[in-house]
Design an enzyme around this catalytic site. Structure first.
Site, short mmCIF file in Angstrom:
data_model
loop_
_atom_site.label_atom_id
_atom_site.label_comp_id
_atom_site.label_asym_id
_atom_site.label_seq_id
_atom_site.Cartn_x
_atom_site.Cartn_y
_atom_site.Cartn_z
N GLU A 180 0.86 -1.27 -0.12
CA GLU A 180 0.11 0.09 -0.05
C GLU A 180 0.92 1.33 -0.08
OE1 GLU A 180 -4.00 -0.27 0.39
OE2 GLU A 180 -2.83 -1.49 -1.18
N THR A 228 -5.91 8.05 -5.68
CA THR A 228 -5.85 7.91 -4.33
C THR A 228 -5.05 8.86 -3.57
OG1 THR A 228 -6.49 5.48 -4.35
CG2 THR A 228 -5.43 6.34 -2.23
#
Length: 320
Positions: A141, A194
Protein backbone atom coordinates in the site's frame (compact mmCIF):
# COMPACT_ATOMS: atom_id res chain seq x y z
CA UNK A 1 -3.71 -29.97 0.31
CA UNK A 2 -0.59 -31.63 1.66
CA UNK A 3 1.44 -30.49 -1.33
CA UNK A 4 0.38 -26.87 -0.80
CA UNK A 5 1.68 -26.96 2.75
CA UNK A 6 5.01 -28.51 1.77
CA UNK A 7 7.94 -26.11 1.33
CA UNK A 8 9.30 -25.92 -2.22
CA UNK A 9 6.90 -27.74 -4.47
CA UNK A 10 9.47 -28.19 -7.23
CA UNK A 11 8.13 -26.28 -10.22
CA UNK A 12 4.53 -26.46 -8.99
CA UNK A 13 2.27 -23.45 -8.55
CA UNK A 14 -0.78 -22.12 -6.80
CA UNK A 15 -3.69 -19.86 -7.79
CA UNK A 16 -5.15 -17.53 -5.15
CA UNK A 17 -8.09 -15.11 -5.07
CA UNK A 18 -8.18 -12.13 -2.70
CA UNK A 19 -11.24 -9.93 -2.22
CA UNK A 20 -12.01 -6.28 -2.71
CA UNK A 21 -12.57 -4.22 0.40
CA UNK A 22 -14.45 -1.16 1.61
CA UNK A 23 -12.14 1.00 3.69
CA UNK A 24 -13.00 3.76 6.18
CA UNK A 25 -16.66 2.60 6.39
CA UNK A 26 -17.66 6.28 6.38
CA UNK A 27 -16.61 7.37 9.89
CA UNK A 28 -13.50 5.23 10.46
CA UNK A 29 -10.83 6.88 8.29
CA UNK A 30 -7.81 4.54 8.08
CA UNK A 31 -9.04 2.40 11.01
CA UNK A 32 -12.08 0.46 9.73
CA UNK A 33 -12.63 -1.81 6.75
CA UNK A 34 -14.41 -4.94 5.58
CA UNK A 35 -14.07 -7.47 2.76
CA UNK A 36 -16.67 -8.31 0.11
CA UNK A 37 -17.17 -11.39 -2.05
CA UNK A 38 -16.77 -9.61 -5.37
CA UNK A 39 -14.87 -8.22 -7.11
CA UNK A 40 -11.31 -9.36 -6.38
CA UNK A 41 -7.97 -10.23 -7.96
CA UNK A 42 -6.19 -13.48 -8.75
CA UNK A 43 -2.51 -14.41 -8.62
CA UNK A 44 -0.83 -17.50 -10.03
CA UNK A 45 2.53 -18.17 -8.42
CA UNK A 46 5.14 -20.86 -8.93
CA UNK A 47 8.56 -21.64 -7.51
CA UNK A 48 11.42 -21.79 -10.00
CA UNK A 49 15.09 -22.70 -9.84
CA UNK A 50 16.50 -19.20 -10.42
CA UNK A 51 16.53 -17.02 -7.27
CA UNK A 52 14.56 -13.78 -7.35
CA UNK A 53 11.01 -12.56 -7.82
CA UNK A 54 9.67 -11.88 -11.32
CA UNK A 55 6.28 -10.93 -12.76
CA UNK A 56 5.82 -12.82 -16.01
CA UNK A 57 2.28 -11.74 -16.91
CA UNK A 58 -0.29 -9.10 -16.02
CA UNK A 59 -3.78 -9.19 -17.51
CA UNK A 60 -6.74 -6.86 -16.99
CA UNK A 61 -4.78 -3.71 -16.14
CA UNK A 62 -4.82 -2.07 -19.59
CA UNK A 63 -1.05 -1.70 -19.35
CA UNK A 64 -1.19 0.50 -16.24
CA UNK A 65 0.82 -1.64 -13.82
CA UNK A 66 4.61 -2.04 -13.79
CA UNK A 67 6.22 -5.44 -14.24
CA UNK A 68 9.45 -4.45 -12.50
CA UNK A 69 9.58 -6.50 -9.30
CA UNK A 70 10.51 -3.61 -7.03
CA UNK A 71 7.74 -1.37 -8.41
CA UNK A 72 4.76 -3.72 -8.46
CA UNK A 73 2.93 -4.07 -5.13
CA UNK A 74 2.58 -7.86 -5.46
CA UNK A 75 6.21 -8.69 -6.20
CA UNK A 76 7.61 -6.03 -3.86
CA UNK A 77 5.59 -7.42 -0.96
CA UNK A 78 6.75 -10.95 -1.78
CA UNK A 79 10.33 -9.69 -1.74
CA UNK A 80 9.81 -8.22 1.74
CA UNK A 81 8.27 -11.51 2.89
CA UNK A 82 11.16 -13.64 1.56
CA UNK A 83 13.73 -11.34 3.12
CA UNK A 84 11.94 -11.57 6.47
CA UNK A 85 11.83 -15.39 6.45
CA UNK A 86 15.48 -15.45 5.27
CA UNK A 87 14.75 -17.21 1.98
CA UNK A 88 16.03 -14.77 -0.62
CA UNK A 89 17.49 -17.82 -2.38
CA UNK A 90 13.97 -18.73 -3.52
CA UNK A 91 12.89 -18.18 -7.12
CA UNK A 92 9.31 -17.01 -7.74
CA UNK A 93 7.34 -16.30 -10.90
CA UNK A 94 4.07 -14.40 -10.65
CA UNK A 95 1.10 -13.98 -12.96
CA UNK A 96 -1.36 -11.25 -11.96
CA UNK A 97 -4.95 -11.26 -13.19
CA UNK A 98 -6.78 -8.04 -12.41
CA UNK A 99 -10.43 -8.94 -11.98
CA UNK A 100 -11.41 -5.59 -10.51
CA UNK A 101 -11.06 -2.00 -11.71
CA UNK A 102 -7.95 -0.03 -10.83
CA UNK A 103 -8.60 3.26 -9.02
CA UNK A 104 -12.07 2.21 -7.92
CA UNK A 105 -11.70 2.85 -4.18
CA UNK A 106 -12.25 -0.87 -3.57
CA UNK A 107 -8.71 -1.80 -2.62
CA UNK A 108 -7.46 -2.91 -6.02
CA UNK A 109 -3.77 -2.83 -5.08
CA UNK A 110 -4.63 -4.43 -1.74
CA UNK A 111 -6.38 -7.41 -3.33
CA UNK A 112 -3.42 -8.11 -5.63
CA UNK A 113 -0.89 -7.76 -2.84
CA UNK A 114 -2.79 -9.97 -0.42
CA UNK A 115 -3.28 -12.67 -3.07
CA UNK A 116 0.47 -12.69 -3.71
CA UNK A 117 1.43 -12.85 -0.05
CA UNK A 118 -1.09 -15.58 0.68
CA UNK A 119 0.27 -17.57 -2.27
CA UNK A 120 3.94 -17.31 -1.30
CA UNK A 121 3.15 -18.16 2.32
CA UNK A 122 1.35 -21.32 1.19
CA UNK A 123 4.20 -22.29 -1.12
CA UNK A 124 6.66 -21.79 1.74
CA UNK A 125 4.66 -23.96 4.12
CA UNK A 126 2.61 -21.41 6.08
CA UNK A 127 5.59 -19.84 7.84
CA UNK A 128 3.49 -16.86 8.98
CA UNK A 129 -0.08 -16.40 10.16
CA UNK A 130 -2.40 -14.12 8.18
CA UNK A 131 -2.09 -11.51 10.92
CA UNK A 132 1.71 -11.64 10.66
CA UNK A 133 1.50 -11.01 6.92
CA UNK A 134 -0.47 -7.77 7.21
CA UNK A 135 2.65 -5.56 7.67
CA UNK A 136 4.07 -6.92 4.40
CA UNK A 137 0.82 -6.09 2.63
CA UNK A 138 1.04 -2.59 4.08
CA UNK A 139 4.39 -2.23 2.29
CA UNK A 140 2.48 -2.74 -0.93
CA UNK A 141 0.00 0.00 0.00
CA UNK A 142 2.87 2.34 0.74
CA UNK A 143 4.21 1.69 -2.76
CA UNK A 144 0.77 2.16 -4.34
CA UNK A 145 -0.41 5.36 -2.66
CA UNK A 146 2.45 6.67 -0.55
CA UNK A 147 1.08 5.59 2.82
CA UNK A 148 1.03 2.11 4.33
CA UNK A 149 -2.49 2.07 5.72
CA UNK A 150 -4.11 -1.23 6.74
CA UNK A 151 -7.84 -0.61 6.35
CA UNK A 152 -7.84 -2.40 2.98
CA UNK A 153 -5.15 -5.04 3.39
CA UNK A 154 -6.20 -6.18 6.87
CA UNK A 155 -9.78 -7.14 5.92
CA UNK A 156 -8.57 -8.57 2.59
CA UNK A 157 -6.07 -10.79 4.41
CA UNK A 158 -8.14 -11.66 7.49
CA UNK A 159 -11.64 -11.52 6.05
CA UNK A 160 -14.62 -9.91 7.74
CA UNK A 161 -14.79 -6.54 9.48
CA UNK A 162 -11.62 -5.18 11.10
CA UNK A 163 -10.58 -2.32 13.35
CA UNK A 164 -7.02 -1.02 13.34
CA UNK A 165 -6.79 0.16 16.93
CA UNK A 166 -3.20 1.30 16.54
CA UNK A 167 -0.55 1.57 13.83
CA UNK A 168 2.43 1.96 16.16
CA UNK A 169 2.48 -0.73 17.35
CA UNK A 170 0.16 -2.40 14.85
CA UNK A 171 -2.93 -3.69 16.67
CA UNK A 172 -5.71 -5.19 14.55
CA UNK A 173 -9.02 -6.42 15.94
CA UNK A 174 -11.56 -8.55 14.10
CA UNK A 175 -15.12 -7.38 14.68
CA UNK A 176 -18.34 -9.40 14.49
CA UNK A 177 -20.53 -9.21 11.39
CA UNK A 178 -24.28 -8.78 11.97
CA UNK A 179 -26.53 -11.37 10.37
CA UNK A 180 -28.34 -10.26 7.23
CA UNK A 181 -26.06 -7.32 6.52
CA UNK A 182 -25.54 -6.70 2.79
CA UNK A 183 -23.41 -4.21 0.90
CA UNK A 184 -24.47 -2.47 -2.31
CA UNK A 185 -21.52 -1.03 -4.25
CA UNK A 186 -21.53 1.29 -7.27
CA UNK A 187 -18.31 2.25 -9.04
CA UNK A 188 -18.78 5.31 -11.27
CA UNK A 189 -16.14 5.07 -13.98
CA UNK A 190 -14.45 8.38 -13.24
CA UNK A 191 -10.87 9.04 -12.21
CA UNK A 192 -10.17 9.78 -8.52
CA UNK A 193 -6.49 8.96 -7.82
CA UNK A 194 -5.93 7.81 -4.22
CA UNK A 195 -2.91 10.07 -3.74
CA UNK A 196 -4.85 13.16 -4.86
CA UNK A 197 -7.89 12.28 -2.73
CA UNK A 198 -5.67 11.82 0.33
CA UNK A 199 -3.93 15.17 -0.22
CA UNK A 200 -7.29 16.96 -0.10
CA UNK A 201 -7.95 15.88 3.48
CA UNK A 202 -7.61 18.51 6.19
CA UNK A 203 -4.43 18.24 8.24
CA UNK A 204 -6.09 19.53 11.42
CA UNK A 205 -9.62 19.33 12.76
CA UNK A 206 -11.65 21.17 15.36
CA UNK A 207 -12.18 19.41 18.67
CA UNK A 208 -15.97 19.52 18.31
CA UNK A 209 -15.71 17.66 14.98
CA UNK A 210 -13.34 15.12 16.47
CA UNK A 211 -15.81 14.46 19.29
CA UNK A 212 -18.58 13.79 16.76
CA UNK A 213 -16.33 11.42 14.83
CA UNK A 214 -15.20 9.52 17.94
CA UNK A 215 -18.80 9.03 18.96
CA UNK A 216 -19.74 7.70 15.53
CA UNK A 217 -16.83 5.25 15.37
CA UNK A 218 -17.69 3.97 18.84
CA UNK A 219 -21.34 3.71 17.86
CA UNK A 220 -20.54 1.75 14.69
CA UNK A 221 -18.34 -0.72 16.55
CA UNK A 222 -20.96 -1.09 19.26
CA UNK A 223 -23.62 -1.70 16.63
CA UNK A 224 -21.55 -4.50 15.12
CA UNK A 225 -21.18 -6.20 18.51
CA UNK A 226 -24.83 -5.68 19.41
CA UNK A 227 -26.15 -6.78 16.00
CA UNK A 228 -28.01 -3.45 15.97
CA UNK A 229 -28.42 -2.30 12.37
CA UNK A 230 -30.22 0.89 13.39
CA UNK A 231 -27.29 1.91 15.59
CA UNK A 232 -24.91 1.13 12.73
CA UNK A 233 -26.92 3.39 10.45
CA UNK A 234 -27.06 6.26 12.96
CA UNK A 235 -23.32 6.05 13.48
CA UNK A 236 -22.18 6.05 9.85
CA UNK A 237 -21.73 9.79 9.39
CA UNK A 238 -18.43 11.50 8.61
CA UNK A 239 -17.76 15.15 9.39
CA UNK A 240 -14.01 15.05 8.69
CA UNK A 241 -13.26 13.43 5.31
CA UNK A 242 -16.47 12.90 3.34
CA UNK A 243 -17.34 16.60 2.92
CA UNK A 244 -14.09 17.09 1.01
CA UNK A 245 -13.84 13.82 -0.90
CA UNK A 246 -17.47 13.93 -2.00
CA UNK A 247 -16.58 16.90 -4.22
CA UNK A 248 -14.73 14.50 -6.53
CA UNK A 249 -17.67 12.12 -6.91
CA UNK A 250 -20.41 13.05 -9.40
CA UNK A 251 -23.82 13.60 -7.77
CA UNK A 252 -22.69 12.03 -4.49
CA UNK A 253 -25.47 13.55 -2.39
CA UNK A 254 -28.10 12.68 -4.96
CA UNK A 255 -26.91 9.06 -4.91
CA UNK A 256 -27.05 9.06 -1.11
CA UNK A 257 -30.58 10.41 -1.20
CA UNK A 258 -31.62 7.68 -3.65
CA UNK A 259 -30.03 4.96 -1.51
CA UNK A 260 -31.61 6.10 1.74
CA UNK A 261 -35.03 6.52 0.13
CA UNK A 262 -34.57 3.00 -1.28
CA UNK A 263 -34.23 1.48 2.18
CA UNK A 264 -30.48 1.65 2.84
CA UNK A 265 -29.21 1.63 6.42
CA UNK A 266 -26.34 3.93 5.51
CA UNK A 267 -24.44 5.32 2.53
CA UNK A 268 -20.92 6.60 1.97
CA UNK A 269 -17.67 6.60 0.03
CA UNK A 270 -15.65 3.42 -0.31
CA UNK A 271 -12.04 4.23 0.49
CA UNK A 272 -10.95 7.30 -1.43
CA UNK A 273 -13.72 6.82 -4.01
CA UNK A 274 -15.17 7.14 -6.54
CA UNK A 275 -16.98 3.94 -5.50
CA UNK A 276 -19.87 4.43 -3.10
CA UNK A 277 -21.58 1.83 -0.96
CA UNK A 278 -24.70 1.30 1.10
CA UNK A 279 -25.50 -1.15 3.86
CA UNK A 280 -28.87 -2.85 3.56
CA UNK A 281 -30.88 -5.37 5.56
CA UNK A 282 -31.21 -7.82 2.67
CA UNK A 283 -29.87 -8.69 -0.76
CA UNK A 284 -32.96 -7.60 -2.69
CA UNK A 285 -32.79 -4.05 -1.35
CA UNK A 286 -29.09 -3.89 -2.24
CA UNK A 287 -29.84 -4.99 -5.81
CA UNK A 288 -32.59 -2.39 -6.25
CA UNK A 289 -30.37 0.42 -4.92
CA UNK A 290 -27.44 -0.43 -7.20
CA UNK A 291 -29.76 -0.57 -10.22
CA UNK A 292 -31.36 2.80 -9.47
CA UNK A 293 -28.04 4.54 -8.90
CA UNK A 294 -26.58 2.99 -12.04
CA UNK A 295 -29.55 4.23 -14.05
CA UNK A 296 -29.10 7.71 -12.59
CA UNK A 297 -25.42 7.78 -13.52
CA UNK A 298 -26.35 6.70 -17.03
CA UNK A 299 -28.44 9.87 -17.40
CA UNK A 300 -25.23 11.79 -16.62
CA UNK A 301 -23.38 9.82 -19.31
CA UNK A 302 -21.27 8.09 -16.67
CA UNK A 303 -20.61 4.38 -17.05
CA UNK A 304 -20.65 2.39 -13.82
CA UNK A 305 -20.20 -1.08 -12.37
CA UNK A 306 -22.23 -2.58 -9.54
CA UNK A 307 -21.60 -5.28 -6.97
CA UNK A 308 -23.82 -6.74 -4.27
CA UNK A 309 -22.29 -8.82 -1.52
CA UNK A 310 -22.52 -9.98 2.04
CA UNK A 311 -19.41 -9.30 4.13
CA UNK A 312 -16.72 -11.78 3.07
CA UNK A 313 -15.54 -13.44 6.27
CA UNK A 314 -13.10 -15.84 4.59
CA UNK A 315 -10.56 -13.52 2.97
CA UNK A 316 -8.15 -15.08 0.45
CA UNK A 317 -8.86 -18.51 -0.96
CA UNK A 318 -6.99 -21.07 -3.03
CA UNK A 319 -8.50 -21.61 -6.47
CA UNK A 320 -6.11 -24.26 -7.68
Amino acid sequence: MTALNSPFRGLGGIKVFAPATVANVVCGFDVLGFAVNAPGDEVVMRLVGKPGVAITKIEGDNGKLPKAAEKNTVSASVQHYLKYVDRTDVGVEIELYKKMPIGSGLGSSSASTVAGLYAINKLMGDLLTPMEMVPFAMKGEELACGYGHADNVAPAMLGGFVLIRSYEPLDIIKLPVPQGLYCAIVFPDVDVPTRDARQMIRKSVQLKDAVVQWGNVAGLVSGLFMNDLDLIGRSMHDVLVEPTRSILIPDFYKMREMAMEGGAISFGISGSGPSVFAFTRDEQTANVITQKIQQHLKTLNINSYTYVSAVNEQGPQILG
